[in-house]
Design an enzyme around this catalytic site. Structure first.
Site, PDB file in Angstrom:
ATOM      1  N   TRP A 126       4.294  22.178  -0.054  1.00 33.78           N
ATOM      2  CA  TRP A 126       4.273  23.048   1.112  1.00 33.78           C
ATOM      3  C   TRP A 126       3.847  24.463   0.671  1.00 33.78           C
ATOM      4  CZ3 TRP A 126       7.180  27.478   2.148  1.00 33.78           C
ATOM      5  CH2 TRP A 126       6.912  28.040   3.410  1.00 33.78           C
ATOM      6  N   ASP A 167       2.863  30.270  19.851  1.00 31.31           N
ATOM      7  CA  ASP A 167       3.442  29.295  18.921  1.00 31.31           C
ATOM      8  C   ASP A 167       4.851  28.901  19.369  1.00 31.31           C
ATOM      9  OD1 ASP A 167       4.271  28.227  16.022  1.00 31.31           O
ATOM     10  OD2 ASP A 167       2.107  28.597  15.968  1.00 31.31           O
ATOM     11  N   ASP A 168       5.662  28.497  18.439  1.00 34.08           N
ATOM     12  CA  ASP A 168       7.005  27.944  18.665  1.00 34.08           C
ATOM     13  C   ASP A 168       7.889  28.922  19.462  1.00 34.08           C
ATOM     14  OD1 ASP A 168       9.230  26.378  18.406  1.00 34.08           O
ATOM     15  OD2 ASP A 168       9.193  26.318  16.209  1.00 34.08           O
ATOM     16  N   ARG A 209      14.730  20.503   8.251  1.00 34.36           N
ATOM     17  CA  ARG A 209      14.545  21.612   9.189  1.00 34.36           C
ATOM     18  C   ARG A 209      15.359  21.340  10.465  1.00 34.36           C
ATOM     19  NH1 ARG A 209       9.525  24.456  12.383  1.00 34.36           N
ATOM     20  NH2 ARG A 209       9.884  26.531  11.630  1.00 34.36           N
ATOM     21  N   LYS A 224      -1.644  23.230  19.554  1.00 34.55           N
ATOM     22  CA  LYS A 224      -1.384  23.179  18.111  1.00 34.55           C
ATOM     23  C   LYS A 224      -0.288  22.132  17.942  1.00 34.55           C
ATOM     24  CE  LYS A 224       0.508  25.910  14.293  1.00 34.55           C
ATOM     25  NZ  LYS A 224       0.918  27.243  13.851  1.00 34.55           N
ATOM     26  N   TRP A 225      -0.656  20.951  17.428  1.00 36.98           N
ATOM     27  CA  TRP A 225       0.255  19.796  17.360  1.00 36.98           C
ATOM     28  C   TRP A 225       0.892  19.788  15.976  1.00 36.98           C
ATOM     29  CZ3 TRP A 225      -0.097  15.220  20.874  1.00 36.98           C
ATOM     30  CH2 TRP A 225       0.745  14.178  20.495  1.00 36.98           C
ATOM     31  N   ASP A 226       2.158  20.128  15.918  1.00 40.36           N
ATOM     32  CA  ASP A 226       2.828  20.302  14.631  1.00 40.36           C
ATOM     33  C   ASP A 226       3.686  19.078  14.282  1.00 40.36           C
ATOM     34  OD1 ASP A 226       3.600  21.637  12.319  1.00 40.36           O
ATOM     35  OD2 ASP A 226       4.138  23.485  13.347  1.00 40.36           O
ATOM     36  N   ASN A 233       6.827  18.693  11.314  1.00 41.15           N
ATOM     37  CA  ASN A 233       7.410  19.508  10.249  1.00 41.15           C
ATOM     38  C   ASN A 233       8.348  18.801   9.276  1.00 41.15           C
ATOM     39  OD1 ASN A 233       6.457  22.277  10.147  1.00 41.15           O
ATOM     40  ND2 ASN A 233       7.003  22.324  12.306  1.00 41.15           N
ATOM     41  N   CYS A 289      -1.536  20.085  12.650  1.00 41.01           N
ATOM     42  CA  CYS A 289      -0.756  20.909  11.735  1.00 41.01           C
ATOM     43  C   CYS A 289       0.451  20.083  11.321  1.00 41.01           C
ATOM     44  CB  CYS A 289      -0.315  22.180  12.475  1.00 41.01           C
ATOM     45  SG  CYS A 289       0.870  23.201  11.585  1.00 41.01           S
ATOM     46  N   ASP A 322       0.516  26.860   5.565  1.00 40.75           N
ATOM     47  CA  ASP A 322       1.252  28.007   6.114  1.00 40.75           C
ATOM     48  C   ASP A 322       1.027  29.251   5.270  1.00 40.75           C
ATOM     49  OD1 ASP A 322       2.321  26.874   8.344  1.00 40.75           O
ATOM     50  OD2 ASP A 322       4.365  26.665   7.574  1.00 40.75           O
TER      51      ASP A 322
HETATM   52  C1  GLA Z   1       5.236  25.144  11.130  1.00 37.67           C
HETATM   53  C2  GLA Z   1       3.797  25.604  11.242  1.00 37.67           C
HETATM   54  C3  GLA Z   1       3.769  27.083  11.504  1.00 37.67           C
HETATM   55  C4  GLA Z   1       4.523  27.391  12.763  1.00 37.67           C
HETATM   56  C5  GLA Z   1       5.945  26.868  12.660  1.00 37.67           C
HETATM   57  C6  GLA Z   1       6.678  26.993  13.976  1.00 37.67           C
HETATM   58  O1  GLA Z   1       5.827  25.659   9.990  1.00 37.67           O
HETATM   59  O2  GLA Z   1       3.073  25.270  10.092  1.00 37.67           O
HETATM   60  O3  GLA Z   1       2.432  27.543  11.599  1.00 37.67           O
HETATM   61  O4  GLA Z   1       3.876  26.820  13.853  1.00 37.67           O
HETATM   62  O5  GLA Z   1       5.973  25.492  12.287  1.00 37.67           O
HETATM   63  O6  GLA Z   1       7.976  26.552  13.910  1.00 37.67           O
END
Ligand code: GLA
Length: 742
Positions: free
Chosen positions: A201, A369-370, A446, A479-481, A483, A529, A551
């Site tokens: 990461w 974003d988030d 997370r 932006k499809w994340d 994590n 993402c 990131d």
């Molecule tokens: C991940 C993404 C970041 C951001 C965060 C939001 O870490 O890689 O760019 O969008 O989530 O929680």
């Protein structure tokens, strides 16, 4: 239908012979079956790929490399046997070996039949040629288990694509323990070097290289998704025989966003092969009677132009054949993303203010974003509850989106559809929707768990809220994340025998959601993402216009990350943000350096624009203007990496437009030892008969760079090269070259 093997083979063969006699003038076709020698010849432009049916009925590899035009040069292959310890099944380079009859090298397919038989021997039964695709059917010598091997040629790039469809025509379920897409064979010999991409990461895309020795080297993800630890890409060349622009390179990439594996094997007889497909670890796909399973696509290419040409071939292939809706032929908008500016503290007024500042700089897409949904004030809660947070956005997303559009930008939004926080209404209502084993802990990462997308009800739930979100709101981009990785990949709702199908069904259902969403909303664009570059492969790229490679936005780290990335993937999809300093590592590099770093891909800004001084905004506006004048060349041109990844002190890259009318040169100096000059840069790929004008795309005064002539010939630039006046720490320069004659 149950049929006896011998008569079935005769039937298939006679159908094929009749069909092929009806096909006119085979020589024109990029795919030919030469009846007399029983060989298949695949012409992919500058590349030839040849295999045949040997005397035992196995598909035996013959050749993969530069184009050979004369079909008669290739003759019917024969099995090879070395000793009683190395049977012919092992020493013969089989296109797709079943695990049986004493096979000790990597199998294409390993199965257990319902009666316990685990022997599988696959022989040719039929083939079909349709335009640029060949399908060869092989079948077990006794049982009705068939494999349809698909080969597609792409003459423009010399790329090949292979998949295997495994069809169970027996009347009982079989368990597939390893299902690979293809084995690629390199010319017999040793001295090969393997390049591959590893990472962590915030430190993705580390180019790694090592000699190939006898044995098996595994590149893989066991994590349920593509992963940052290894990416499904490989390149092999012969050490000493190639550099970045010369020499033979065989390379390839898998199109699969679940657990994958690529095995690079060299036998004691110097036979080198690359086998890839579903990761066999914890695999056990239950294929019911009558069902089929198609493996991931495995793409591969060959060039004699070194690793540089291998990358450029992949870049063109991705833009023209992989990216959805022809997006690889268009240019990408300049983007702003709010994450590093606001983290979870998003609200209507704050986002509107950022949007105004972004628009004034020339940004074209604003992405929130988030933090906009559920009770999402930090990463402990909210995932799963995709309703707009009423405290932060009392009137929904409508006013913000309208404001963004009035400012002349389009609007994008962050989502993480496959995840749930235990602290969410969704989890309280459906605790069984996450993957888990009954009675066992559910490991959080997370503070989140992974929804079991293999379940069709979960798939439908996810599809419907996403569909509603983009139907109600004017959203141009998601932006499809994603994590975290899988843990406890259990699926208690199905029988124990079926549970391992999750490894495949999850990704199939993910693709299904994306495909349906895109079909219903054809103008919607998607960024893949996964906390950075954790889900970037040729499978997701069929469904995503761009990706978030890491990131880590720190400009110096990012140069290495981007250089690794472009070995496998095109700069067209490579989103890159200018961020605030100090950034990762506590490092502070000048704003111009940060811009020029990010301008080598698809430019974005992730900084807190509220903190920018007027001079920062003025420079940003100027750099964005410069970027727009060269972005077509950067995103859709040919990339030449002018320095090696190991030269960390100095880095340079060059992009040349397809018609060679424009080129742009970027150079970066980390820290200079006093008096030591940077190397002259010899450019590549220009028009050697033309003259080019040179202009700087950065904030420096002309006086500081009086060494840079206004015009130079393409021949001079490619023979003598240019010497740049970079000095001190974190210096940077970009030069635009425009063809002015002839
Ligand atoms: C991940 C993404 C970041 C951001 C965060 C939001 O870490 O890689 O760019 O969008 O989530 O929680």
């Amino acid at each position: 239908m149950k049929f006896a093997v011998k008569s079935a083979r005769l039937n298939w063969i006679s159908i094929v012979l009749v069909l092929s006699s009806l096909v006119p003038a085979a020589a024109q076709s990029p795919i030919r079956f030469v009846k007399t020698s029983k060989i298949f010849i695949l012409d992919a432009g500058k590349v030839s790929y040849v295999f045949g049916i040997n005397e035992q009925g196995m598909l035996q590899h013959i050749y993969w490399g530069g184009h050979v035009g004369r079909d008669e040069d290739f003759t019917t292959p024969n099995t090879k046997e070395w000793s009683s310890f190395d049977l012919s099944s092992t020493t013969t380079p089989q296109e797709y070996p079943g695990w049986g009859a004493g096979l000790y090298v990597e199998p294409g397919l390993k199965v257990t039949f319902a009666d316990g038989n685990r022997d599988l021997v696959l022989h040719y039964v039929a083939h079909q040629i349709t335009a640029n695709t060949l399908t060869v059917t092989v079948k077990d010598i006794e049982r009705d288990l068939l494999v349809h091997l698909h080969y597609t040629v792409y003459p423009q790039t010399g790329m090949l694509r292979r998949e295997a469809t495994i069809e169970n025509r027996t009347d009982k379920a079989v368990t597939l323990e390893s299902a690979q897409s293809a084995s690629w064979y390199l010319p017999q010999g040793d001295g090969y070097r393997l390049r591959y991409l590893t990472g962590r990461w915030a430190g993705e895309w580390q180019l790694t290289e090592e000699p190939v020795h006898t044995g098996l080297k595994i590149l893989e993800s066991r994590r349920g998704s593509t992963s940052v630890q290894a990416n499904p890409w490989f390149a092999l060349d012969r050490d000493g025989n190639s550099d970045s622009e010369h020499g033979s390179v065989w390379f390839g990439a898998l199109g699969w966003s679940g657990s994958w594996r690529i095995g690079v094997e060299q036998t004691a007889h110097q036979q080198v092969s690359v086998t890839g497909g579903f990761n066999p670890f914890d695999f056990g796909y239950r294929l019911a009677a009558g069902e089929s399973l198609t493996t991931p696509s495995f793409y591969a290419g060959y060039t004699d132009g070194g690793i540089g040409a291998a990358s450029r071939t992949l870049h063109t292939f991705e833009r023209t054949e992989i990216l959805p809706n022809g997006s690889g032929l268009r240019t990408r908008p300049v983007l702003y993303n709010s994450w590093y500016a606001t983290e979870f503290k998003v609200d209507e007024a704050g986002q509107m203010a950022l949007a105004e500042k972004a628009a004034s700089l020339g940004v074209e897409r604003f992405v929130m974003d988030d933090g906009w949904f559920g009770k999402r004030n930090d990463d402990h809660a909210g995932l799963g509850d995709w309703n707009v947070n009423p405290q932060k956005f009392p009137n929904g997303l409508g006013p913000l989106i309208r404001h963004v559009k009035d400012l002349g930008m389009d609007f994008g939004l962050w989502v993480e559809p496959e995840m749930v926080n235990p602290n969410s209404n969704l989890y309280r209502q459906h605790p069984d929707w996450v993957m888990h084993f009954e009675g066992r802990p559910r490991t959080e990462a997370r503070n989140q768990l992974v929804l079991n997308l293999a379940r069709d009800d979960v798939r439908e739930h996810v599809f419907h809220w996403l569909d509603e979100l983009v139907t109600i709101n004017d959203i141009a981009f998601l932006k499809w994340d994603y994590n975290r990785n899988f843990s406890e990949p259990g699926w208690p709702e199905v029988s124990p025998e079926q549970q391992k199908n999750l490894w495949v069904r999850y990704t199939q259902n993910l693709y299904d959601i994306l495909d349906r969403l895109r079909q219903k909303h054809p103008r919607l664009e998607i960024e893949s993402c996964a906390g950075g570059g954790g889900r970037i492969d040729l499978g997701i790229l069929r469904r995503a216009e761009q990706v978030w490679p890491s990131d880590n936005t720190e400009a110096l780290d990012r140069l290495t990350i981007q250089q690794g990335f472009t070995h496998a993937y095109t700069p067209h999809i490579m989103m890159s943000w200018v961020n605030d300093v100090p950034d990762f590592n506590g490092r502070s590099v000048p704003l111009q350096f940060r811009f020029l770093m990010a301008m080598q891909g698809s430019l974005g800004i992730g900084a807190d624009l509220n903190r920018w001084q007027p001079e920062d905004c003025a420079l940003a506006k100027r750099m964005i203007g410069y970027y727009k004048s060269i972005r077509d060349t950067v995103q859709n041109g040919a990339l030449y990496r002018l320095t090696l990844p190991s030269s960390r002190n100095f880095y340079a890259s060059e992009y040349v437009s397809e018609n060679k009318a424009q080129a742009v040169l970027f150079a970066f100096l980390h820290s200079q030892q006093f008096g030591r000059s940077v190397p002259a840069l010899v450019l590549q790929g220009l028009d050697g008969t033309a003259t080019y004008s040179l202009s700087r795309l950065d904030a420096k005064t002309e006086a500081k760079d009086s060494t840079l002539p206004a015009k130079l010939s393409g021949a001079y630039l490619m023979q003598h090269g240019v010497t740049l006046s970079l000095q001190g720490d974190y210096d940077s320069i970009a030069i635009k070259l425009e063809r002015i004659s002839p």
